[in-house]
Design an enzyme around this catalytic site. Structure first.
Site, PDB file in Angstrom:
ATOM      1  N   GLY A 122       0.838  -1.191   0.000  1.00 30.42           N
ATOM      2  CA  GLY A 122       0.000   0.000   0.000  1.00 30.42           C
ATOM      3  C   GLY A 122       0.867   1.231   0.000  1.00 30.42           C
ATOM      4  O   GLY A 122       2.051   1.190  -0.336  1.00 30.42           O
ATOM      5  N   HIS A 123       0.273   2.346   0.408  1.00 28.82           N
ATOM      6  CA  HIS A 123       0.989   3.616   0.422  1.00 28.82           C
ATOM      7  C   HIS A 123       1.178   4.157   1.836  1.00 28.82           C
ATOM      8  O   HIS A 123       1.424   5.344   2.018  1.00 28.82           O
ATOM      9  CB  HIS A 123       0.254   4.649  -0.447  1.00 28.82           C
ATOM     10  CG  HIS A 123       0.265   4.318  -1.909  1.00 28.82           C
ATOM     11  ND1 HIS A 123      -0.392   5.080  -2.850  1.00 28.82           N
ATOM     12  CD2 HIS A 123       0.845   3.305  -2.593  1.00 28.82           C
ATOM     13  CE1 HIS A 123      -0.215   4.553  -4.054  1.00 28.82           C
ATOM     14  NE2 HIS A 123       0.525   3.468  -3.912  1.00 28.82           N
TER      15      HIS A 123
END
Length: 418
Positions: A251-252
């Site tokens: 993810g981020h």
């Protein structure tokens, strides 16, 4: 005669006392529990026919009831939506949804007239649990997401949205493959999310795990998030939030922002993000604000504490030059004011040489940014570096990397994020 009067008086007193005790017992009795099974309202549970009507009938019956109410969703595969479960339910003290099945979203985007697949709105005392799954079936629609390519775009539907709810608990629920965000919590008070599992491929666009906005007294704990965008994104207008014991990656990372894009935005204050494991993400913990904000807002009293990074590209980042597109027009400074930011007990490895990036606004430099007990190494074992602009951070304990060099020209490296 006098003795008869005394006897009658004693009998009256005894009866009055007995009735008072009985009345008190009635007042203390627990509220009646009523159960509504969606299977009693004509659902097919075959994963093909739309069961929205049966679910709405069960909701309406429960909402019109009183006391403690339960909606049961047994094992089975259901197809829904889009659908709105709205309150208020004036006589219901607690409305529990025990979800044990698999609920699948329609893949026909023409059906979605709003930005949500399943929406809960205006409800008090909502409880959702049971180990069931919300399947957004986003894999069939991700190719139609233009928000990763252009500024003016039509966002796809959020899988599960809570709007203007009060005293909400969501636990032991799974969300997979949303078209857009897994969950959104908007304008809510006292929201508790725990033991959640949120999953989507690393390549899925804009599939934030949980997006929080305009909400107060929120706790998200003991949750696993593996997705294609921010594990948790914290938008404007939030206060008194705790994010704890989260496993994030891919993810981020966990982001405050982006902020400062719209004129209606409100301050963000009082956030604690602690006891987090972040693995293989684009970012670790981040604050991002847009250039040239239309109004001046405040982000203050933010704590990032006890966080482990493993192979994270940007472990610690403040980016007040946020612009995910090639051309954002003006380069005027962000008007979002950052102050009282603490990074404490953050350790692990950076996938890039720059482990700490603190790029604050030239117009409103960051104030009271503190780094305490930081130990971040470049993944190849060499020393990492730090980059700063328009900030004078303080240090305590062992802080590696410590020395800030001249700022890099561009910070943002991700696709469009909201």
């Amino acid at each position: 005669m006098a003795q008869l009067k005394v006897f009658a008086l004693l009998v009256c007193v005894s009866l009055c006392a007995f009735n008072a005790v009985a009345d008190e017992g009635k007042a203390a009795a627990p509220a009646k529990s009523t159960t509504f099974n969606v299977g009693s309202y004509g659902v097919k549970a075959d994963g093909k026919n739309d069961d929205s009507n049966g679910f709405l009938k069960a909701w309406e019956a429960a909402c019109k009831s009183s006391g403690k109410v339960k909606i049961q969703i047994p094992n089975g595969t259901y197809k829904l939506g889009p659908i709105v479960f709205s309150g208020p339910c004036p006589n219901v003290t607690t409305l529990s949804i025990v979800h044990k099945g698999i609920i699948k979203a329609s893949t026909n985007l023409g059906k979605y007239k709003t930005d949500a697949w399943i929406e809960f709105s205006g409800v008090t005392g909502l409880r959702i649990s049971g180990g069931g799954t919300f399947d957004g079936q986003g894999e069939s629609t991700w190719s139609q997401n233009s928000c990763s390519k252009q500024k003016n775009c039509q966002a796809l539907p959020v899988s599960v949205k809570f709007i203007n709810t009060n005293d909400t608990v969501v636990k032991k629920i799974k969300s997979i493959n949303p078209k857009f965000f897994h969950m959104a919590v908007i304008g809510c008070q006292k929201f508790r999310g725990s033991s959640l599992t949120l999953e989507a491929p690393e390549t899925s666009p804009n599939t934030d795990g949980i997006h929080l906005e305009k909400s107060t007294d929120v706790k998200i704990t003991d949750t696993d998030i593996r997705t294609g965008d921010d594990c948790i994104s914290i938008g404007h207008g939030n206060a008194d939030l705790v994010i704890a014991r989260i496993n994030c990656g891919p993810g981020h990372g966990i982001s405050i922002g982006s902020l400062g894009k719209y004129a209606y935005e409100k301050d963000v204050k009082g956030l604690v993000i602690r006891d987090i494991n972040i693995t293989g993400t684009l970012n670790g913990v981040r604050i991002k604000t847009w250039e040239d904000s239309p109004v001046s807002t405040v982000v203050a009293n933010i704590t990032f504490q006890n966080i482990t990074m493993k192979n994270v590209s940007n472990p610690i980042i403040i980016d007040q030059m946020y612009c995910p597109w090639k051309n954002c027009g003006t380069k005027a400074p962000s008007k979002v004011k950052l102050s009282d930011i603490l990074f404490n007990g953050i350790r692990g490895t950076s996938a890039t040489p720059v482990a700490v990036t603190l790029i604050c606004s030239q117009g409103y430099p960051c104030k009271n940014v503190s780094l305490k007990n930081i130990n971040l190494k470049y993944i190849n074992g060499s020393d990492a570096t730090a980059v700063c602009a328009h900030v004078n951070p303080s240090y305590s304990g062992t802080v590696l990397p410590k020395t800030c060099t001249a700022p890099i020209t561009t910070v943002s490296s991700s696709t469009n994020e909201f």
